[in-house]
Design a protein around this motif. Structure first.
Motif, PDB file in Angstrom:
ATOM      1  N   MET A   1     -33.126 -23.017  43.238  1.00 54.18           N
ATOM      2  CA  MET A   1     -33.316 -24.438  43.182  1.00 54.18           C
ATOM      3  C   MET A   1     -32.025 -25.182  43.494  1.00 54.18           C
ATOM      4  SD  MET A   1     -35.826 -24.997  39.953  1.00 54.18           S
ATOM      5  CE  MET A   1     -35.922 -23.430  39.128  1.00 54.18           C
ATOM      6  N   SER A   2     -30.912 -24.542  43.313  1.00 50.75           N
ATOM      7  CA  SER A   2     -29.631 -25.193  43.528  1.00 50.75           C
ATOM      8  C   SER A   2     -29.461 -25.676  44.964  1.00 50.75           C
ATOM      9  CB  SER A   2     -28.489 -24.246  43.156  1.00 50.75           C
ATOM     10  OG  SER A   2     -27.257 -24.910  43.202  1.00 50.75           O
ATOM     11  N   THR A   3     -30.088 -24.980  45.905  1.00 53.57           N
ATOM     12  CA  THR A   3     -29.962 -25.389  47.308  1.00 53.57           C
ATOM     13  C   THR A   3     -30.720 -26.674  47.597  1.00 53.57           C
ATOM     14  OG1 THR A   3     -31.828 -23.978  47.934  1.00 53.57           O
ATOM     15  CG2 THR A   3     -29.613 -23.027  48.129  1.00 53.57           C
ATOM     16  N   TRP A  16     -36.397 -32.824  40.257  1.00 49.63           N
ATOM     17  CA  TRP A  16     -37.571 -32.475  39.463  1.00 49.63           C
ATOM     18  C   TRP A  16     -38.610 -31.791  40.324  1.00 49.63           C
ATOM     19  CZ3 TRP A  16     -42.742 -33.538  39.517  1.00 49.63           C
ATOM     20  CH2 TRP A  16     -43.446 -33.208  38.370  1.00 49.63           C
ATOM     21  N   ARG A  17     -38.786 -32.248  41.561  1.00 51.49           N
ATOM     22  CA  ARG A  17     -39.812 -31.662  42.441  1.00 51.49           C
ATOM     23  C   ARG A  17     -39.543 -30.183  42.697  1.00 51.49           C
ATOM     24  NH1 ARG A  17     -36.478 -34.492  45.691  1.00 51.49           N
ATOM     25  NH2 ARG A  17     -35.618 -33.381  47.459  1.00 51.49           N
ATOM     26  N   SER A  18     -38.290 -29.771  42.690  1.00 51.72           N
ATOM     27  CA  SER A  18     -37.964 -28.360  42.886  1.00 51.72           C
ATOM     28  C   SER A  18     -38.370 -27.536  41.666  1.00 51.72           C
ATOM     29  CB  SER A  18     -36.468 -28.192  43.149  1.00 51.72           C
ATOM     30  OG  SER A  18     -36.110 -28.883  44.316  1.00 51.72           O
ATOM     31  N   ILE A  19     -38.127 -28.078  40.498  1.00 51.15           N
ATOM     32  CA  ILE A  19     -38.544 -27.402  39.264  1.00 51.15           C
ATOM     33  C   ILE A  19     -40.061 -27.316  39.218  1.00 51.15           C
ATOM     34  CG2 ILE A  19     -38.476 -27.457  36.739  1.00 51.15           C
ATOM     35  CD1 ILE A  19     -35.830 -29.067  37.022  1.00 51.15           C
ATOM     36  N   GLU A  32     -44.897 -24.227  28.507  1.00 51.15           N
ATOM     37  CA  GLU A  32     -44.037 -23.368  29.323  1.00 51.15           C
ATOM     38  C   GLU A  32     -43.294 -24.200  30.365  1.00 51.15           C
ATOM     39  OE1 GLU A  32     -46.817 -20.506  30.857  1.00 51.15           O
ATOM     40  OE2 GLU A  32     -46.233 -19.038  29.349  1.00 51.15           O
ATOM     41  N   PHE A  33     -43.988 -25.143  30.984  1.00 51.43           N
ATOM     42  CA  PHE A  33     -43.353 -26.012  31.973  1.00 51.43           C
ATOM     43  C   PHE A  33     -42.275 -26.867  31.314  1.00 51.43           C
ATOM     44  CE2 PHE A  33     -43.038 -30.143  34.085  1.00 51.43           C
ATOM     45  CZ  PHE A  33     -42.589 -29.738  35.333  1.00 51.43           C
ATOM     46  N   ILE A  40     -33.690 -25.483  32.657  1.00 57.66           N
ATOM     47  CA  ILE A  40     -33.053 -25.757  33.951  1.00 57.66           C
ATOM     48  C   ILE A  40     -32.097 -26.927  33.834  1.00 57.66           C
ATOM     49  CG2 ILE A  40     -33.448 -26.531  36.335  1.00 57.66           C
ATOM     50  CD1 ILE A  40     -34.170 -23.577  35.838  1.00 57.66           C
ATOM     51  N   ARG A  41     -32.504 -28.003  33.158  1.00 58.06           N
ATOM     52  CA  ARG A  41     -31.642 -29.177  33.001  1.00 58.06           C
ATOM     53  C   ARG A  41     -30.368 -28.814  32.232  1.00 58.06           C
ATOM     54  NH1 ARG A  41     -33.089 -31.725  37.025  1.00 58.06           N
ATOM     55  NH2 ARG A  41     -34.983 -32.953  36.973  1.00 58.06           N
TER      56      ARG A  41
END
Length: 60
Positions: A1-3, A16-19, A32-33, A40-41
């Motif tokens: 997701m870092s990219t 957020w859309r990547s997560i 879970e989400f 991640i945050r």
């Protein structure tokens, strides 16, 4: 997701859309989400803090 993070004058947070896309791919919903987003945050904030400290030390 870092990219997926925006890069300009400074690195931005992972969007957020990547997560959301990651969670959808692996079937993470509900609690879970929410847990994934929190993790991640938190990891992203620590990573960005590390990079900022490293850049400040390099300038010193």
């Amino acid at each position: 997701m870092s990219t997926d993070r925006p890069v300009g004058f400074d690195r931005g947070v992972i969007p957020w859309r990547s997560i959301d896309a990651f969670a959808e791919r692996y079937g993470l919903v509900g609690d879970e989400f929410d847990r994934l987003v929190g993790i991640i945050r938190a990891m992203d904030a620590a990573y960005l803090g590390h990079l900022k400290a490293r850049e400040q030390n390099a300038d010193a």
